[in-house]
Design a protein around this motif. Sequence first.
Motif, PDB file in Angstrom:
ATOM      1  N   HIS A  62       0.846  -1.190   0.000  1.00  0.00           N
ATOM      2  CA  HIS A  62       0.000   0.000   0.000  1.00  0.00           C
ATOM      3  C   HIS A  62       0.887   1.247   0.000  1.00  0.00           C
ATOM      4  O   HIS A  62       2.025   1.227   0.491  1.00  0.00           O
TER       5      HIS A  62
ATOM      6  N   TYR B 109       0.893   3.663   1.812  1.00  0.00           N
ATOM      7  CA  TYR B 109       1.230   4.161   3.152  1.00  0.00           C
ATOM      8  C   TYR B 109       2.414   3.419   3.767  1.00  0.00           C
ATOM      9  O   TYR B 109       2.756   3.638   4.921  1.00  0.00           O
TER      10      TYR B 109
ATOM     11  N   ASP C 155      -3.503   1.666  -4.144  1.00  0.00           N
ATOM     12  CA  ASP C 155      -4.499   1.922  -3.095  1.00  0.00           C
ATOM     13  C   ASP C 155      -5.247   0.614  -2.818  1.00  0.00           C
ATOM     14  O   ASP C 155      -4.979  -0.419  -3.461  1.00  0.00           O
ATOM     15  N   SER C 156      -6.195   0.670  -1.896  1.00  0.00           N
ATOM     16  CA  SER C 156      -6.894  -0.563  -1.496  1.00  0.00           C
ATOM     17  C   SER C 156      -7.584  -1.228  -2.684  1.00  0.00           C
ATOM     18  O   SER C 156      -7.597  -2.453  -2.796  1.00  0.00           O
TER      19      SER C 156
ATOM     20  N   PHE D  74      -6.535  -6.173   7.328  1.00  0.00           N
ATOM     21  CA  PHE D  74      -7.745  -6.334   6.509  1.00  0.00           C
ATOM     22  C   PHE D  74      -7.407  -6.383   5.024  1.00  0.00           C
ATOM     23  O   PHE D  74      -8.125  -7.002   4.232  1.00  0.00           O
ATOM     24  N   MET D  75      -6.322  -5.717   4.619  1.00  0.00           N
ATOM     25  CA  MET D  75      -5.921  -5.730   3.207  1.00  0.00           C
ATOM     26  C   MET D  75      -5.409  -7.128   2.818  1.00  0.00           C
ATOM     27  O   MET D  75      -5.704  -7.630   1.723  1.00  0.00           O
TER      28      MET D  75
ATOM     29  N   TYR E 143     -17.091  -0.193   4.170  1.00  0.00           N
ATOM     30  CA  TYR E 143     -15.786   0.280   3.690  1.00  0.00           C
ATOM     31  C   TYR E 143     -14.820  -0.893   3.840  1.00  0.00           C
ATOM     32  O   TYR E 143     -14.877  -1.617   4.846  1.00  0.00           O
TER      33      TYR E 143
ATOM     34  N   ASN F  83     -12.038  -1.202   4.865  1.00  0.00           N
ATOM     35  CA  ASN F  83     -11.271  -1.189   6.114  1.00  0.00           C
ATOM     36  C   ASN F  83     -12.088  -1.816   7.246  1.00  0.00           C
ATOM     37  O   ASN F  83     -12.541  -1.159   8.176  1.00  0.00           O
TER      38      ASN F  83
ATOM     39  N   SER G  98     -12.216   3.867  -0.745  1.00  0.00           N
ATOM     40  CA  SER G  98     -12.344   5.322  -0.879  1.00  0.00           C
ATOM     41  C   SER G  98     -12.429   5.708  -2.355  1.00  0.00           C
ATOM     42  O   SER G  98     -13.035   6.708  -2.713  1.00  0.00           O
TER      43      SER G  98
ATOM     44  N   HIS H   3      -6.313  10.021  10.314  1.00  0.00           N
ATOM     45  CA  HIS H   3      -7.021  11.126   9.652  1.00  0.00           C
ATOM     46  C   HIS H   3      -7.893  11.921  10.621  1.00  0.00           C
ATOM     47  O   HIS H   3      -8.118  13.117  10.418  1.00  0.00           O
TER      48      HIS H   3
ATOM     49  N   HIS I  95      -8.117  13.232   2.175  1.00  0.00           N
ATOM     50  CA  HIS I  95      -8.732  11.902   2.097  1.00  0.00           C
ATOM     51  C   HIS I  95     -10.120  11.989   2.731  1.00  0.00           C
ATOM     52  O   HIS I  95     -10.304  12.716   3.713  1.00  0.00           O
TER      53      HIS I  95
ATOM     54  N   GLY J  36      -9.476   9.582  -2.566  1.00  0.00           N
ATOM     55  CA  GLY J  36      -8.589   8.535  -2.067  1.00  0.00           C
ATOM     56  C   GLY J  36      -7.197   8.682  -2.658  1.00  0.00           C
ATOM     57  O   GLY J  36      -6.937   9.571  -3.486  1.00  0.00           O
ATOM     58  N   THR J  37      -6.304   7.792  -2.261  1.00  0.00           N
ATOM     59  CA  THR J  37      -4.904   7.961  -2.637  1.00  0.00           C
ATOM     60  C   THR J  37      -4.682   7.809  -4.157  1.00  0.00           C
ATOM     61  O   THR J  37      -3.839   8.506  -4.721  1.00  0.00           O
TER      62      THR J  37
HETATM   63  P1  13P Z   1      -7.063   4.130   0.089  1.00  0.00           P
HETATM   64  O1  13P Z   1      -8.477   3.678  -0.121  1.00  0.00           O
HETATM   65  O2  13P Z   1      -6.809   5.438  -0.537  1.00  0.00           O
HETATM   66  O3  13P Z   1      -6.130   3.050  -0.283  1.00  0.00           O
HETATM   67  O4  13P Z   1      -6.877   4.361   1.667  1.00  0.00           O
HETATM   68  C1  13P Z   1      -6.833   3.270   2.546  1.00  0.00           C
HETATM   69  C2  13P Z   1      -6.649   3.660   3.941  1.00  0.00           C
HETATM   70  O5  13P Z   1      -6.384   2.864   4.816  1.00  0.00           O
HETATM   71  C3  13P Z   1      -6.820   5.037   4.264  1.00  0.00           C
HETATM   72  O6  13P Z   1      -6.490   5.262   5.577  1.00  0.00           O
END
Ligand code: 13P
Length: 300
Positions: free
Chosen positions: A12, A14, A28-29, A51-52, A105, A107, A122, A168, A191, A207-208
């Motif tokens: 990811h 992040y 991104d996710s 979770f990913m 979501y 997450n 997102s 966030h 975000h 989103g990212t």
């Molecule tokens: P994205 O959906 O942009 O990948 O963001 C995931 C996430 O964990 C944001 O905190």
Amino acid sequence: MATERGILVLAHSYQDGFIQDAAHFVGDSLELARQAAQSEAEAICFCGVHFMAETAALLCPEAEVFVPDLDAGCSLADSCVAEDLARYQDHLESKLGKRPRTVAYINCTAAVKALSDIICTSGNAKAVVESLPPDDPILFVPDRHLGGWLNETTGREMELWDGACMVHELFSVETLRELQAAHPEAITLSHPECPKAVRDASDHVLGTAGMLKIAGNHEGATFLVGTEGNMLYRLKQVAPQNTYLSAPGASCACNLCPHMQLNTAAKLRAALDSKGPRVQVPAEVAGPARRALERMLDVV
Ligand code: 13P
Ligand code: SF4
């Protein structure tokens, strides 16, 4: 090296720069879920949070999915326990006289996905909500900020679960206003997990993956970035022609996700050597959770 051993390394945006550089694919996710769904790898090393990795295990059931650190969780996933969700769904059904559709979501845990009608990220949340019949009541879990933004942008009145992202949630509109005053030319990206005041003070809420797209369309611009700190590394890799400044939180100058930070270079090396620790989803949860994910992939 990992490819030779049949291991696909996903990361990811992040994750820290070293891990992003070591991965075969960074995204991104949503992009990571798609990569897993399309993968023919024997094994997937997922550099992100639990979770990913569960999502990758659901969408690529033939692969052994493992992670650098099994403790890398997520405050949003922790905020919604499956048993509590099931009770709340029953409560809403008797209150409304109709069972609401549950949009989750991504997450969240696989057990929560299994109780949900459809998943979103997102990047596709608006399209997923808009794909549902306009008169059906909806329960949105677990992020109240993303849910609030969806209610504002789609005109729906979804019931919202009371969860938030610990990173966030701390973004401060006062600090953002100061940065905007110091850089009046800058474009502010935030975000949708950010609180409403921060979203309202931003030029774009996305989103990212959306942030990377906007950055790629600019030349020599300055961006104030309201998301996790490592996203700046990714933005500089993909669109180095711009300047990126982090919009820090009220009590944290770094904005790094402590869960993502648990994945280190040393743990990644050890995980690749041992193909572990494994992430597996029990069969009774995997079936309905996978169906909810596939419904999302069918929308966008
Ligand atoms: P994205 O959906 O942009 O990948 O963001 C995931 C996430 O964990 C944001 O905190
Ligand atoms: Fe979860 Fe927030 Fe970390 Fe994303 S940044 S993984 S939502 S705690």
